[in-house]
Design an enzyme around this catalytic site. Structure first.
Site, PDB file in Angstrom:
ATOM      1  NE  ARG A   1      57.122  18.517  18.629  1.00 39.76           N
ATOM      2  CZ  ARG A   1      56.273  17.634  19.153  1.00 39.76           C
ATOM      3  NH1 ARG A   1      55.369  17.045  18.362  1.00 39.76           N
ATOM      4  NH2 ARG A   1      56.302  17.338  20.429  1.00 39.76           N
ATOM      5  CE  LYS A  43      50.740  16.370  15.438  1.00 36.51           C
ATOM      6  NZ  LYS A  43      50.598  17.829  15.576  1.00 36.51           N
TER       7      LYS A  43
END
Length: 294
Positions: free
Chosen positions: A263, A229
């Site tokens: 995840r 991210k």
């Protein structure tokens, strides 16, 4: 793991037909997107053949769960519910028997269909913006991930502002958990996710991660979706494709703060980092021992 994880509501669960004790293990959730505009893979697995190959590769690399997405959270072109189903259902079917199948969707009508097709988890990044999502999951055996976000999916939200971001995220999740329970979702179905980077800038996400234990204290298994991210890229000045070391550091840190599902995109590396962390916490035996053994 009591030092590293708060007491869990229903730590022992059956998800997707598989037994989990989240007081004793961490689940690795692989990401497979059937989208042309995902932030990391940029359509690499949009073609059905590529998506099914990615599912098999993730399972072979040790993924416990496989999260299939047909529409990204980030702003982009409208995708109808039928088109989303056309994207995800064939992949859900291809993943059966390989791992627990999760579907990343904010639409109750999609959730109902994928559960019928065998999905064991509904991953709602909108945080029950449509309360009918709770109704879709209630009365089934599927788990429900409730994620913190502020905006509707696919909607720009520039300049998000918080007073105390961690306290506000925790408060939001507690409220949404109560809402899910009021609509018949059982406690043992609920998973919470603070929504790393979702309507948060890098300072917000770093603060939430630093204080992740406050989110874990809600008591439901916590999912950390940190892989590749922007908070990692901006912190380390690394573009997409060069964020794996930062991702692994974030994964391990989140586990130490109470995360029980992580995840990830790079499955094999993440599985090894997670299993090594479990061993150092005393939850997993080494695969073998020869060094300095009698």
């Amino acid at each position: 793991m009591s030092h590293y994880a708060p007491p869990l509501i229903s730590a022992e669960r059956v998800i997707g037909g598989r037994a989990y004790d989240f007081s004793q293990r961490v689940a690795v959730m692989a990401i497979v997107n059937r989208t042309p505009d995902s932030f990391h893979d940029r359509g690499r697995t949009f073609a059905l053949e590529k998506a099914t190959e990615a599912v098999r590769a993730a399972a072979e690399a040790g993924a416990d769960w496989i999260d299939i997405g047909g529409v990204p959270f980030a702003p982009g072109p409208y995708v109808s519910a039928q088109e989303e189903l056309d994207r995800v259902l064939p992949v859900v079917e291809a993943a059966q028997g390989l791992a627990v199948v999760s579907v990343d969707t904010y639409r109750p009508e999609v959730a109902r269909e994928v559960i019928k097709a065998g999905a064991g988890v509904v991953n709602d990044t909108s945080g029950l913006r449509d309360v009918a999502m709770a109704d879709a999951v209630a009365g089934t055996d599927a788990a429900l991930v409730i994620t913190h976000s502020l905006a509707k999916p696919r909607t720009p939200y520039p300049g998000p502002s918080y007073g105390d971001v961690t306290a506000e995220v925790a408060g939001f999740l507690r409220d949404r958990v109560r809402l899910a329970l009021e609509h018949g979702v059982r406690p043992e179905q609920i998973i919470v996710d603070p929504g790393h980077d979702l309507n948060k800038n890098t300072y917000h996400t770093l603060e939430v991660t630093r204080r992740l234990r406050e989110i874990a204290d809600i008591g439901h298994p916590l999912l950390a979706a940190v892989s590749n991210k922007d908070f990692i890229g901006e912190t380390l000045d690394r573009p997409q494709g060069e964020r794996l070391p930062g991702t692994l550091a974030a994964v391990v840190f989140c586990i130490l703060q109470g995360a029980r599902i992580v995840r990830v995109h790079d499955v094999r590396a993440a599985v090894e980092a997670v299993r090594m962390t479990e061993a150092m916490l005393g939850l997993r035996e080494p695969a073998y021992t020869r060094h300095n053994m009698a």
